[in-house]
Structures are given as C-alpha cells and as structure tokens.
Design a protein around this motif. Sequence first.
Motif, mmCIF file in Angstrom:
data_model
loop_
_atom_site.group_PDB
_atom_site.id
_atom_site.type_symbol
_atom_site.label_atom_id
_atom_site.label_comp_id
_atom_site.label_asym_id
_atom_site.label_seq_id
_atom_site.Cartn_x
_atom_site.Cartn_y
_atom_site.Cartn_z
ATOM 1 N N VAL A 133 4.602 -14.123 -9.556
ATOM 2 C CA VAL A 133 3.805 -14.913 -10.508
ATOM 3 C C VAL A 133 2.538 -14.196 -10.958
ATOM 4 C CG1 VAL A 133 4.689 -17.163 -9.774
ATOM 5 C CG2 VAL A 133 2.714 -16.206 -8.610
ATOM 6 N N ALA A 134 2.043 -13.239 -10.165
ATOM 7 C CA ALA A 134 0.837 -12.488 -10.557
ATOM 8 C C ALA A 134 0.704 -11.268 -9.654
ATOM 9 C CB ALA A 134 -0.413 -13.358 -10.429
ATOM 10 N N PHE A 135 0.074 -10.207 -10.209
ATOM 11 C CA PHE A 135 -0.197 -9.034 -9.371
ATOM 12 C C PHE A 135 -1.346 -8.235 -9.966
ATOM 13 C CE2 PHE A 135 2.207 -6.885 -12.611
ATOM 14 C CZ PHE A 135 1.809 -5.553 -12.564
ATOM 15 N N HIS A 136 -1.900 -7.356 -9.146
ATOM 16 C CA HIS A 136 -2.886 -6.386 -9.613
ATOM 17 C C HIS A 136 -2.630 -5.084 -8.863
ATOM 18 C CE1 HIS A 136 -6.551 -5.307 -11.771
ATOM 19 N NE2 HIS A 136 -6.910 -4.618 -10.702
ATOM 20 N N GLN A 186 0.863 -1.185 0.000
ATOM 21 C CA GLN A 186 0.000 0.000 0.000
ATOM 22 C C GLN A 186 0.897 1.232 0.000
ATOM 23 O OE1 GLN A 186 -1.306 2.946 1.529
ATOM 24 N NE2 GLN A 186 -2.291 2.733 -0.464
ATOM 25 N N GLY A 187 1.037 1.860 -1.167
ATOM 26 C CA GLY A 187 1.979 2.962 -1.343
ATOM 27 C C GLY A 187 1.310 4.333 -1.365
ATOM 28 N N THR A 188 2.123 5.334 -1.628
ATOM 29 C CA THR A 188 1.653 6.720 -1.612
ATOM 30 C C THR A 188 0.669 7.001 -2.741
ATOM 31 O OG1 THR A 188 3.822 7.323 -0.729
ATOM 32 C CG2 THR A 188 2.433 9.127 -1.523
ATOM 33 N N THR A 189 0.891 6.389 -3.895
ATOM 34 C CA THR A 189 0.040 6.696 -5.055
ATOM 35 C C THR A 189 -0.830 5.524 -5.498
ATOM 36 O OG1 THR A 189 1.845 6.119 -6.567
ATOM 37 C CG2 THR A 189 1.645 8.438 -5.932
ATOM 38 N N SER A 190 -0.508 4.312 -5.037
ATOM 39 C CA SER A 190 -1.282 3.153 -5.492
ATOM 40 C C SER A 190 -1.208 2.021 -4.482
ATOM 41 C CB SER A 190 -0.753 2.652 -6.847
ATOM 42 O OG SER A 190 0.542 2.080 -6.691
ATOM 43 N N THR A 191 -2.063 1.033 -4.700
ATOM 44 C CA THR A 191 -2.084 -0.191 -3.907
ATOM 45 C C THR A 191 -1.920 -1.360 -4.867
ATOM 46 O OG1 THR A 191 -3.627 0.831 -2.358
ATOM 47 C CG2 THR A 191 -3.444 -1.572 -2.275
ATOM 48 N N ARG A 192 -1.161 -2.362 -4.450
ATOM 49 C CA ARG A 192 -1.074 -3.568 -5.278
ATOM 50 C C ARG A 192 -0.955 -4.787 -4.386
ATOM 51 N NH1 ARG A 192 5.128 -3.470 -7.632
ATOM 52 N NH2 ARG A 192 6.050 -2.653 -5.731
ATOM 53 N N PHE A 193 -1.296 -5.915 -4.962
ATOM 54 C CA PHE A 193 -1.104 -7.206 -4.309
ATOM 55 C C PHE A 193 -0.312 -8.058 -5.268
ATOM 56 C CE2 PHE A 193 -2.367 -11.589 -3.207
ATOM 57 C CZ PHE A 193 -2.044 -11.584 -1.854
ATOM 58 N N MET A 194 0.731 -8.714 -4.749
ATOM 59 C CA MET A 194 1.600 -9.517 -5.605
ATOM 60 C C MET A 194 1.825 -10.879 -4.958
ATOM 61 S SD MET A 194 5.314 -8.406 -7.203
ATOM 62 C CE MET A 194 4.624 -7.141 -8.269
ATOM 63 N N LEU A 195 1.858 -11.907 -5.778
ATOM 64 C CA LEU A 195 2.066 -13.268 -5.302
ATOM 65 C C LEU A 195 3.434 -13.768 -5.761
ATOM 66 C CD1 LEU A 195 0.148 -15.214 -3.710
ATOM 67 C CD2 LEU A 195 -0.123 -16.456 -5.862
ATOM 68 N N ASP A 215 -8.313 -9.764 -4.700
ATOM 69 C CA ASP A 215 -9.257 -10.599 -5.451
ATOM 70 C C ASP A 215 -8.872 -10.737 -6.914
ATOM 71 O OD1 ASP A 215 -10.644 -10.997 -3.143
ATOM 72 O OD2 ASP A 215 -12.349 -9.702 -3.639
ATOM 73 N N GLU A 216 -8.445 -9.638 -7.539
ATOM 74 C CA GLU A 216 -8.071 -9.694 -8.961
ATOM 75 C C GLU A 216 -6.820 -10.548 -9.166
ATOM 76 O OE1 GLU A 216 -9.822 -8.576 -11.633
ATOM 77 O OE2 GLU A 216 -11.368 -8.181 -10.123
ATOM 78 N N THR A 217 -5.884 -10.480 -8.222
ATOM 79 C CA THR A 217 -4.679 -11.312 -8.320
ATOM 80 C C THR A 217 -5.044 -12.785 -8.171
ATOM 81 O OG1 THR A 217 -3.368 -9.520 -7.361
ATOM 82 C CG2 THR A 217 -2.349 -11.696 -7.394
ATOM 83 N N VAL A 218 -5.940 -13.091 -7.226
ATOM 84 C CA VAL A 218 -6.375 -14.481 -7.030
ATOM 85 C C VAL A 218 -7.017 -15.022 -8.311
ATOM 86 C CG1 VAL A 218 -8.024 -15.960 -5.787
ATOM 87 C CG2 VAL A 218 -6.615 -14.312 -4.529
#
Length: 500
Positions: free
Chosen positions: A28-31, A11-20, A61-64
């Motif tokens: 292997v995947a992220f959103h 969870q960053g200053t300009t965006s949020t992402r989830f990475m596996l 959810d999108e990464t899953v």
Amino acid sequence: MQDVYVGAVDQGTTSTRFMLFNKQGEPVAFHQVEHKQIYPQPGWVEHDPLEIIHNTILCIDETVKKCEAKGIQKSQIKAIGITNQRETTVVWDRFTGKPLFNAIVWLDTRTKETCEKLGKNRDQYRDLCGLPVSTYFSGVKLRWIMDNVPDVKAALEEGRAIFGTIDTWLVWNLTGRQAHVTDITNAGRTLLMNIEKLQWEPKLLQALGIPKQCLPEIRSSSERYGVLACSLLQGVPISGILGDQQAALVGQTCFRKGDAKNTYGTGCFLIVNTGEGEGPVPSKHGLLTTPGYQLGPDKPVAYALEGSIPIAGAAVQWLRDNLQIIKTAPEIEELANSVKDNGDVFFVPAFSGLFAPHWREDARGVIVGLTQYTTKAHIARAVLEAVSFQVCDIIGSVEADSKASIKVLKVDGGMTANNTFLQLQSDLLQSPIVRPQVTETTVIGAAFAAGLAEKVWSSQEELVKLWKVDREFSPQISIDESSRRWKRWKQALERSFGWV
C-alpha cells in the motif's frame, strides 16, 4: 473494524526501503533510499552503518507519512519485520553505539588470505555449519577486522565490541540498544553456527579465534524481539527477521519440500526447500546447506539448499555504467531482442570469482567468441544468457543433491520485469518459470514472518492463498538446442578459471 497492516524493512546491497502491506498481502505504500558504495581497493566493498540506520528510520517515517495521507493510522500497523543483505559484517561499541569500522559487504573479497590460513580443505567445516570456507561469510570478515583494525582488537579485549550482520545492527538501534539478536537464517551465514543445533559452535569459534561474548543471541525468524524505540512507529513490535533470500522463499510461499525460488537482484540466489522438520541436507555438489526459516520458536525448522551467483543484475549495471552500451537497465531487453541469437558470443561475469557450484576465487570475467560480426546487441544478449546459464548450473547441482527434479521455478527480483530474459531462462532450463503478481517477495516475506508472530495471519496455509501468478513462461526451443548452447557455455566458463 479497522483494517490492519504489517510493514517490513528491506535493507539491501544498494538501497534501503520500508514497505507496508495490507492483510491481503498487497503493498500500500513504500519509501526507498540508495546508500553509498565504498570501494577502498579493487575487490573491497564497504557500507557506512550509520548511513544505513539513518536511511532505515527515514524510510519508515516517510512511508508512515504517505500512509497517513491515505487515511491509514499508525495504530493500524501491528508489526514490522526486517530482511537484510546477509553476511555483511558490522562491529560496533556497545556503550557508544558507534561503528568501529565500515560494514564489510558480502561480496567483498579481501579475506582471501584469512580463508587460506584456515587450511587448504575448504570443506573442512561443512559437516558443522553447512558451508565451505569462503570470503563470502561473516566469520572470516570479522576475523579480518580483528586482525587489521587495532580499535576493534582493543575493544574486543575490553568487552566493548559487539558483532552483528545487518539485521542485528538494525534491531539493536531500532529497539534503543535493547536487543542484540539475530535469526537462524542470518546466523547460518556466518560460518560460526552449528547447522543442526542452531547455536554458536565452539569448534568454529575456536578455529577463527572469535570470542562468543561479542556475538548476538540466535532466535527464530518469527517472534517478538523488541519494540521500536525511535521513528514515527515507536512502540510497534519488531517480530520478524529473515536474511533476504530466505525472506523471498517465505514471500514466494515455498513451504513444501522441493519448492524452489530464484531471486534475480544484484546477485542471483536460488533456494530450494528440503523439508520442514527433516534436518539439513548436505551438499556434495558445491551448494550451501542453510536454514530456510523457522516461523516461531516452537515451530519446525525448514532447511534449504542454496546456490548463489555474485553477478546477475550487476552485469546489466556494468553494461550501463562501465561500457555505456545502454543508458538505462530496461533498455537491455530491446537491444537483446534486436538480434536472433548471441552470434556465438558468450560472457562469464566472474568479476569477483565464481560462487556455487564452482567456488573458484581465481576466476575472472571473460567474453569469448568475438568477431567483426559482433555488435553490442550480441553482447547484451550474451549478458542475459550468462545469468540464465549460471542458474541452470545451480539447478543441476540441487537436483543431484536432493535427488529430485524441480518442476517449476518461482522467480522474483528486478530482472524479472524483463520478459525476454525470463523466456531465455525457461528455454535454457527447459522448465516453466512463474512470476508472481507481487514481485517484492523479499520484503513481503519479512512482513509475513512478523505478521504470523503477531497473529495478523493465522497460518502458512493462509499465506499460500495470498500468492498469485502474474505470468508463466514455457520452453520454446528444443532440448537439443538447449544442450548445444549449454556445451558452448561450459567452454567459455573454463576459460575464466585460473586468471588470478
């Protein structure tokens, strides 16, 4: 036997992402989703906490879904970690779950008067918490909210209001309001934690007038805090928390004393490991003494020295969005390369003052040395050099405090895709710069912390073996030429002081 995976929220200053990541430490995947920046007044920066938690769940959810399309089952995901923009401050109602005010972001400067009320000696609490009094830290942001938002004052008096940095807000929501916790790396950025005892310090709480009951419990960076109660990963444990820069320290496997990493993101953050189990190293040169990590409740604490620059990649964005000198951020490399030097133009990006090692809130940005010869290419090159010079400034202070020289600098963050920039950094620093194969070191650091807690990885030594070099940059100019440029930069720097 099925492969196992570990995920992490960044969870960053300009965006949020989830990475596996897989067990080999490969993504292997992220959103990723950007969130709105709210600017109510000059120098004020806010985020909507509800947008942030919504985006976090969306990214998970999108990464899953992307993983399931690749044949990876939810049951193969053994843990998630969280890394976050530090210092950003949220206050919410423990009963309704609703924020009582927007999140005040780490680089917001509205708390200048709050800091001044604490006294003229900005280092008066350094011995207790390792930090100077600055607009940067969460404690003064929380005090400002208490003084200026009537709803918060009333909710605190009624015992309804609770405080957290972004990690605390995420864990509280993701666990279905079951865990009000933070880790030592985030608590260490509040101005409220005793740097040696790793607990909330009564003298600091008293100085800022903050009730202890609104604060989260302080835990290690690698242990099970609770399980996901929402999203498609319901039931998966949340087992790692690290503030973003400490997460990058772990992600770069800087586990030995003297190991250093620098992250070039919106801001720029250099952290040097000062040793596991050796206690904090006080700074006499304007740096921050900060917890680096504690990879388990029973494991030793690694302390670190940190220098931070508020404007790094943000200066490139400023060229793109405000001056419109470039259309996309990567264009700066080609533009800067179109001239052989900066044409004696120097840029100091003190848009919201200067952080380490100068701590000048009265400084503002300047461009000096402009002539009719100057082109946008010289300005572009000066912007890249400005970031490099500021890093050299911090490393000089680190070496003075730790009485040791940094032999190699490991780097990560968005700007490290720019080879011209990294060569400039190596030239001005007169040291090798190493870029890893996996540059997403912040998010992998949080995954490492979670994976260690859940025994996906057995030890720090196993993590070190996963780290691999992509490219190394060595100095291509003389020490004399580097020193000459350094002196000119210092002249420009002094011209930025005392503007406000």
